[in-house]
Design an enzyme around this catalytic site. Sequence first.
Site, PDB file in Angstrom:
ATOM      1  N   LYS A  11       0.679  -1.295   0.185  1.00 39.39           N
ATOM      2  CA  LYS A  11       0.467   0.049   0.200  1.00 39.39           C
ATOM      3  C   LYS A  11       1.159   1.165   0.069  1.00 39.39           C
ATOM      4  O   LYS A  11       1.909   1.021   0.216  1.00 39.39           O
ATOM      5  CB  LYS A  11      -0.775  -0.483   1.141  1.00 39.39           C
ATOM      6  CG  LYS A  11      -1.905  -0.871   0.829  1.00 39.39           C
ATOM      7  CD  LYS A  11      -2.230  -1.264   2.553  1.00 39.39           C
ATOM      8  CE  LYS A  11      -3.923  -2.451   2.333  1.00 39.39           C
ATOM      9  NZ  LYS A  11      -4.537  -2.865   3.918  1.00 39.39           N
ATOM     10  N   PHE A  59     -15.698   3.780   7.683  1.00 41.79           N
ATOM     11  CA  PHE A  59     -13.698   3.712   7.334  1.00 41.79           C
ATOM     12  C   PHE A  59     -13.836   3.662   5.893  1.00 41.79           C
ATOM     13  O   PHE A  59     -12.908   4.083   5.151  1.00 41.79           O
ATOM     14  CB  PHE A  59     -12.744   3.565   7.861  1.00 41.79           C
ATOM     15  CG  PHE A  59     -13.243   1.287   7.759  1.00 41.79           C
ATOM     16  CD1 PHE A  59     -12.564   0.806   6.444  1.00 41.79           C
ATOM     17  CD2 PHE A  59     -13.390   0.871   8.362  1.00 41.79           C
ATOM     18  CE1 PHE A  59     -12.652  -0.290   5.958  1.00 41.79           C
ATOM     19  CE2 PHE A  59     -13.813  -0.291   8.098  1.00 41.79           C
ATOM     20  CZ  PHE A  59     -13.124  -1.431   6.905  1.00 41.79           C
ATOM     21  N   ARG A  87      -1.768 -13.611   4.028  1.00 39.50           N
ATOM     22  CA  ARG A  87      -1.986 -14.296   5.387  1.00 39.50           C
ATOM     23  C   ARG A  87      -1.394 -14.076   6.907  1.00 39.50           C
ATOM     24  O   ARG A  87      -0.910 -12.868   7.402  1.00 39.50           O
ATOM     25  CB  ARG A  87      -3.770 -14.175   5.256  1.00 39.50           C
ATOM     26  CG  ARG A  87      -4.200 -13.749   4.604  1.00 39.50           C
ATOM     27  CD  ARG A  87      -5.519 -14.171   4.544  1.00 39.50           C
ATOM     28  NE  ARG A  87      -6.137 -12.922   5.781  1.00 39.50           N
ATOM     29  CZ  ARG A  87      -6.900 -11.584   5.319  1.00 39.50           C
ATOM     30  NH1 ARG A  87      -6.381 -10.876   4.439  1.00 39.50           N
ATOM     31  NH2 ARG A  87      -7.453 -11.034   6.929  1.00 39.50           N
ATOM     32  N   THR A  93      -4.952  -7.305  10.863  1.00 37.35           N
ATOM     33  CA  THR A  93      -5.404  -5.990  10.259  1.00 37.35           C
ATOM     34  C   THR A  93      -4.890  -4.932  11.329  1.00 37.35           C
ATOM     35  O   THR A  93      -4.816  -3.755  10.428  1.00 37.35           O
ATOM     36  CB  THR A  93      -6.777  -6.286   9.987  1.00 37.35           C
ATOM     37  OG1 THR A  93      -7.955  -6.970   9.145  1.00 37.35           O
ATOM     38  CG2 THR A  93      -7.371  -4.183   9.294  1.00 37.35           C
ATOM     39  N   ARG A 104       3.211  -6.394   8.882  1.00 36.64           N
ATOM     40  CA  ARG A 104       2.197  -5.501   9.870  1.00 36.64           C
ATOM     41  C   ARG A 104       2.573  -5.146  11.430  1.00 36.64           C
ATOM     42  O   ARG A 104       2.850  -3.808  11.951  1.00 36.64           O
ATOM     43  CB  ARG A 104       0.867  -5.753   9.951  1.00 36.64           C
ATOM     44  CG  ARG A 104      -0.170  -5.933   8.073  1.00 36.64           C
ATOM     45  CD  ARG A 104      -1.626  -5.744   8.356  1.00 36.64           C
ATOM     46  NE  ARG A 104      -2.129  -5.854   6.990  1.00 36.64           N
ATOM     47  CZ  ARG A 104      -3.152  -5.753   6.390  1.00 36.64           C
ATOM     48  NH1 ARG A 104      -3.533  -7.431   7.468  1.00 36.64           N
ATOM     49  NH2 ARG A 104      -3.526  -6.054   6.067  1.00 36.64           N
ATOM     50  N   ASN A 114      -2.124  -0.072   7.055  1.00 33.12           N
ATOM     51  CA  ASN A 114      -1.536  -1.515   7.038  1.00 33.12           C
ATOM     52  C   ASN A 114      -0.296  -2.120   6.076  1.00 33.12           C
ATOM     53  O   ASN A 114      -0.551  -3.446   6.656  1.00 33.12           O
ATOM     54  CB  ASN A 114      -2.410  -1.835   7.590  1.00 33.12           C
ATOM     55  CG  ASN A 114      -3.697  -2.362   7.184  1.00 33.12           C
ATOM     56  OD1 ASN A 114      -3.384  -1.882   5.520  1.00 33.12           O
ATOM     57  ND2 ASN A 114      -4.720  -3.612   7.560  1.00 33.12           N
ATOM     58  N   GLU A 128      -9.578 -10.987  -7.553  1.00 37.17           N
ATOM     59  CA  GLU A 128      -8.793 -10.100  -7.232  1.00 37.17           C
ATOM     60  C   GLU A 128      -7.707  -9.690  -8.376  1.00 37.17           C
ATOM     61  O   GLU A 128      -6.737  -8.842  -9.111  1.00 37.17           O
ATOM     62  CB  GLU A 128      -7.812  -8.993  -5.809  1.00 37.17           C
ATOM     63  CG  GLU A 128      -9.123  -9.494  -5.165  1.00 37.17           C
ATOM     64  CD  GLU A 128      -8.985  -9.204  -3.361  1.00 37.17           C
ATOM     65  OE1 GLU A 128      -9.562  -8.536  -2.543  1.00 37.17           O
ATOM     66  OE2 GLU A 128      -7.463  -9.659  -3.036  1.00 37.17           O
TER      67      GLU A 128
HETATM   68  P1  ATP Z   1      -6.766  -6.256   3.400  1.00 37.31           P
HETATM   69  O1  ATP Z   1      -8.267  -6.501   2.563  1.00 37.31           O
HETATM   70  O2  ATP Z   1      -6.001  -4.638   3.057  1.00 37.31           O
HETATM   71  O3  ATP Z   1      -5.731  -6.562   3.398  1.00 37.31           O
HETATM   72  P2  ATP Z   1      -7.523  -6.833   6.080  1.00 37.31           P
HETATM   73  O4  ATP Z   1      -8.217  -8.181   4.778  1.00 37.31           O
HETATM   74  O5  ATP Z   1      -6.734  -7.825   7.181  1.00 37.31           O
HETATM   75  O6  ATP Z   1      -7.270  -6.023   4.841  1.00 37.31           O
HETATM   76  P3  ATP Z   1     -10.136  -5.592   5.916  1.00 37.31           P
HETATM   77  O7  ATP Z   1     -10.946  -5.897   6.465  1.00 37.31           O
HETATM   78  O8  ATP Z   1     -10.382  -6.482   4.986  1.00 37.31           O
HETATM   79  O9  ATP Z   1      -8.380  -6.361   6.778  1.00 37.31           O
HETATM   80  O10 ATP Z   1     -10.540  -4.280   5.501  1.00 37.31           O
HETATM   81  C1  ATP Z   1      -9.769  -3.907   3.954  1.00 37.31           C
HETATM   82  C2  ATP Z   1      -8.938  -2.438   5.008  1.00 37.31           C
HETATM   83  O11 ATP Z   1      -9.636  -1.404   5.464  1.00 37.31           O
HETATM   84  C3  ATP Z   1      -7.807  -2.753   6.118  1.00 37.31           C
HETATM   85  O12 ATP Z   1      -6.899  -3.505   5.823  1.00 37.31           O
HETATM   86  C4  ATP Z   1      -7.315  -1.849   6.747  1.00 37.31           C
HETATM   87  O13 ATP Z   1      -6.779  -0.472   5.808  1.00 37.31           O
HETATM   88  C5  ATP Z   1      -8.388  -0.654   6.409  1.00 37.31           C
HETATM   89  N1  ATP Z   1      -9.788  -1.122   7.621  1.00 37.31           N
HETATM   90  C6  ATP Z   1      -9.497  -2.003   8.351  1.00 37.31           C
HETATM   91  N2  ATP Z   1     -10.944  -1.685   9.514  1.00 37.31           N
HETATM   92  C7  ATP Z   1     -10.336  -0.356   9.758  1.00 37.31           C
HETATM   93  C8  ATP Z   1     -10.813   0.204  10.436  1.00 37.31           C
HETATM   94  N3  ATP Z   1     -11.776  -0.626  11.384  1.00 37.31           N
HETATM   95  N4  ATP Z   1     -10.779   1.745  10.408  1.00 37.31           N
HETATM   96  C9  ATP Z   1      -9.823   2.060   9.551  1.00 37.31           C
HETATM   97  N5  ATP Z   1     -10.133   1.235   8.447  1.00 37.31           N
HETATM   98  C10 ATP Z   1      -9.943   0.167   8.489  1.00 37.31           C
HETATM   99 MG    MG Z   2      -9.910  -7.617   3.468  1.00 38.00          MG
END
Ligand code: ATP
Ligand code: MG
Length: 143
Positions: A11, A59, A87, A93, A104, A114, A128
């Site tokens: 990112k 968000f 992962r 996350t 992370r 992150n 994706e």
């Molecule tokens: P990613 O999809 O980016 O790999 P992830 O699967 O661990 O991450 P998701 O729940 O899919 O997490 O959320 C996607 C992205 O949105 C996160 O990586 C983060 O950048 C952002 N995000 C998730 N939860 C929050 C939150 N509570 N507040 C702010 N940003 C968030």
């Molecule tokens: Mg995700």
Amino acid sequence: MPVEQTLSIIKPDGVQKNLIGEIYDRFEKAGLEVVAARMMQLTKEQAEGFYAVHKERPFFNDLVSYMTSGPVMVQALAGDDAIAVYRKIMGATNPAEADTGTIRADFAESIEENIVHGSDAAETAANEIAYFFTDEGVCPRTR
Ligand code: ATP
Ligand code: MG
């Protein structure tokens, strides 16, 4: 274990911190092969489309601003159990909850900024990868 492909994004904060090589090293040390890669400056439309599953989340607008704040490095990774392996090395996350030694935990500032994205399941991984690469753009090893 199934040979899988997964979609990874370094990112804008990861690119800004000059961590592309460090993160690629972690892919390779975990047995993951880079089979496609491109650097991009995402448009608002591309970021909104990629994270469409989160569009009702509070968000979402901040997430789109963050993901368009600078260039990203997008890659497809291949390997045994690649989705789970990747992962695991990414960590949770929220970096405060990420295991020691994960990308992370080591580099992320917050639950939003992150450092990396990774697909969460086989179907999302396929969608994706197709979002960013044509079939010809993915080059599994031949030797
Ligand atoms: P990613 O999809 O980016 O790999 P992830 O699967 O661990 O991450 P998701 O729940 O899919 O997490 O959320 C996607 C992205 O949105 C996160 O990586 C983060 O950048 C952002 N995000 C998730 N939860 C929050 C939150 N509570 N507040 C702010 N940003 C968030
Ligand atoms: Mg995700």
